[in-house]
Design an enzyme around this catalytic site. Structure first.
Site, short mmCIF file in Angstrom:
data_model
loop_
_atom_site.label_atom_id
_atom_site.label_comp_id
_atom_site.label_asym_id
_atom_site.label_seq_id
_atom_site.Cartn_x
_atom_site.Cartn_y
_atom_site.Cartn_z
N ALA A 154 0.87 -1.17 -0.09
CA ALA A 154 0.06 -0.12 -0.03
C ALA A 154 0.92 1.20 0.00
O ALA A 154 0.48 2.32 -0.48
CB ALA A 154 -0.95 0.14 1.30
N TYR A 178 -5.19 4.85 -3.29
CA TYR A 178 -6.04 5.85 -2.24
C TYR A 178 -5.50 7.40 -2.43
O TYR A 178 -4.35 7.49 -2.83
CB TYR A 178 -5.74 5.39 -0.66
CG TYR A 178 -6.73 6.29 0.09
CD1 TYR A 178 -8.26 6.40 0.07
CD2 TYR A 178 -6.12 7.11 1.23
CE1 TYR A 178 -8.86 7.22 0.85
CE2 TYR A 178 -6.81 8.06 2.10
CZ TYR A 178 -8.38 8.03 1.84
OH TYR A 178 -8.96 8.91 2.51
N THR A 180 -4.22 9.60 -0.59
CA THR A 180 -2.96 10.20 -0.14
C THR A 180 -1.74 9.65 -0.53
O THR A 180 -0.67 9.70 -0.42
CB THR A 180 -3.11 10.01 1.37
OG1 THR A 180 -3.19 8.70 1.56
CG2 THR A 180 -4.21 10.78 1.75
N LYS A 181 -1.92 8.24 -1.29
CA LYS A 181 -0.78 7.42 -1.89
C LYS A 181 0.15 8.23 -3.40
O LYS A 181 -0.31 9.05 -3.59
CB LYS A 181 -1.42 6.32 -2.40
CG LYS A 181 -1.95 5.47 -1.45
CD LYS A 181 -1.15 5.07 -0.16
CE LYS A 181 -1.81 4.19 0.85
NZ LYS A 181 -2.81 4.49 1.61
N ASN A 182 1.33 7.49 -3.06
CA ASN A 182 2.28 8.37 -4.23
C ASN A 182 1.65 8.15 -5.62
O ASN A 182 1.97 9.19 -6.39
CB ASN A 182 3.35 7.47 -4.08
CG ASN A 182 4.32 7.49 -2.88
OD1 ASN A 182 3.67 7.47 -1.78
ND2 ASN A 182 5.58 7.51 -2.86
#
Length: 382
Positions: A154, A178, A180-182
């Site tokens: 994740a 999601y 907020t992910k990279n």
């Protein structure tokens, strides 16, 4: 100055791609999803990729695809978002927690062996914050003990273990997209594997258990007829998500360079502070820097972590805590788990504060964050 804890990195490229997708009138799983799967598989050097609506869905389906169920045990870390463990329960299996390494905050591979039993069917190592686990040891242990490896990646888009991208090492690897992910698609996930049979199972299970012929039933070459061969789930990715993912994938190197730059600024500023421990990094691997987690010795301050977080909030800086260990949650306590059995995870939790790290930060903001943290810590020493 208002600095949120996290923000996505979105510009006109994503907006244009979304408009194009909306105008195509294909909004659910379709050609964009297939294209994103193919390009993502290439990016992580895997044979197959299956787009889903979340990493959580991926973890659930990956275990089901391996036949994991009641009576089985799955080893994972207590220091993770609760979804990792929840998906084990969803299969009917039992989560078995192995404490973390106090330096890396990843699962302690030196303690894994004592948790292996005749019922162990898989291990789910979590690449915490984007730092890879010790995969050589884990894969060797899995092979010698005849269990499978499902990587919780994740946090690990862009991560490399030695020279290998995360996504091509374990039996299956589950990624999160999601917001907020990279690499962000709002909601979304991907499972990669080099096993065609496993990929086929994932595809069938992710869309109600309909057979493969059902995928194309709305195309010119498709048919209305389908058969359900498994009591499946509604876990598929949509073309709207995939459209975002395709653009984000082209920008990943650019976004990562900024994460790397800001993490280096943090490392330099905090590395020699007596009461602050910086995240572990290794030149042997490539860290994705999804999170930047400081560990602060609050026992030597006259303020608590909650007060520290409130002080930064008053200064316009958002923060978070990664993670509340799974055994601390009330439901898992009811199941008989106790955080006292995992002292390294417990200590890490008591000290952890995650600070902003994302591409749309500016150098000025990063320097302000550094200044406010150092000032707050130094002014709060006992």
């Amino acid at each position: 100055m208002k600095i949120p804890y996290a923000l996505p990195y979105i510009d006109d490229q994503e907006i244009a791609e979304l408009i194009s997708t909306l105008k195509s009138n294909w909004l659910s799983r379709g050609p964009k999803t297939a294209e994103f799967e193919s390009k993502f598989a290439d990016y992580v050097d895997s044979e197959y990729a299956v787009g889903l609506n979340s990493c959580t869905a991926g973890l659930h389906l990956a275990q089901l695809a391996l036949g994991i169920g009641p009576g089985d045990e799955v080893i994972t870390t207590p220091y993770t978002f609760v979804a990792t463990a929840n998906t084990i329960l969803h299969t009917g299996a039992k989560p078995v927690f192995c404490d973390i390494d106090p330096i890396t905050m990843n699962i302690d591979h030196t303690k894994l062996e004592k948790h292996i039993t005749a019922n162990t069917k898989a291990i789910i190592p979590v690449h915490f914050a984007g730092l890879p686990c010790e995969m050589d040891t884990i894969m060797d242990m899995a092979k010698s003990n005849n269990f499978k490896v499902i990587e919780d990646a994740a946090h690990a888009v862009y991560t490399r273990y030695k020279k290998e991208p995360i996504g091509c090492i374990g039996d299956m690897t589950c990624f999160s997209f999601y917001t907020t992910k990279n690499l962000a698609t709002g909601e979304g996930g991907m499972v990669t594997t080099k096993d065609e049979e496993l990929a086929d199972r994932l595809r069938v299970m992710s869309l109600h258990g309909m057979d493969r012929n059902a995928w194309n039933r709305y195309t010119e070459k498709g048919s209305w007829f389908y058969e359900v061969i498994y009591p499946g789930y509604k876990y598929n990715m949509t073309d709207i998500q995939a459209a975002l993912g395709l653009v984000q994938l082209t920008k990943l190197e650019e976004m990562q360079s900024l994460r790397n730059k800001y993490s280096e600024m943090y490392q330099k500023a905090f590395s020699n502070q007596e009461l602050i421990t910086t995240p572990f990094d290794s030149s042997e691997h490539t860290h994705a820097w999804h999170l930047y987690v400081l560990r602060i010795d609050f026992e030597k301050l006259f303020i608590t972590r909650s007060e520290f977080i409130e002080i930064l909030k008053d200064k316009g800086i958002g923060t978070s805590v990664h993670f509340i260990p799974v055994p601390k949650h009330p439901y898992y306590k009811k199941l008989g788990y106790s955080i006292e059995d995992y002292p390294n995870a417990s200590k890490a939790y008591e000290e952890a504060v995650s600070i902003p790290l994302y591409p749309s930060l500016s150098e000025e903001q990063v320097n302000y964050i550094i200044e406010m943290i150092l000032t707050t810590v130094n002014n709060s020493k006992r």
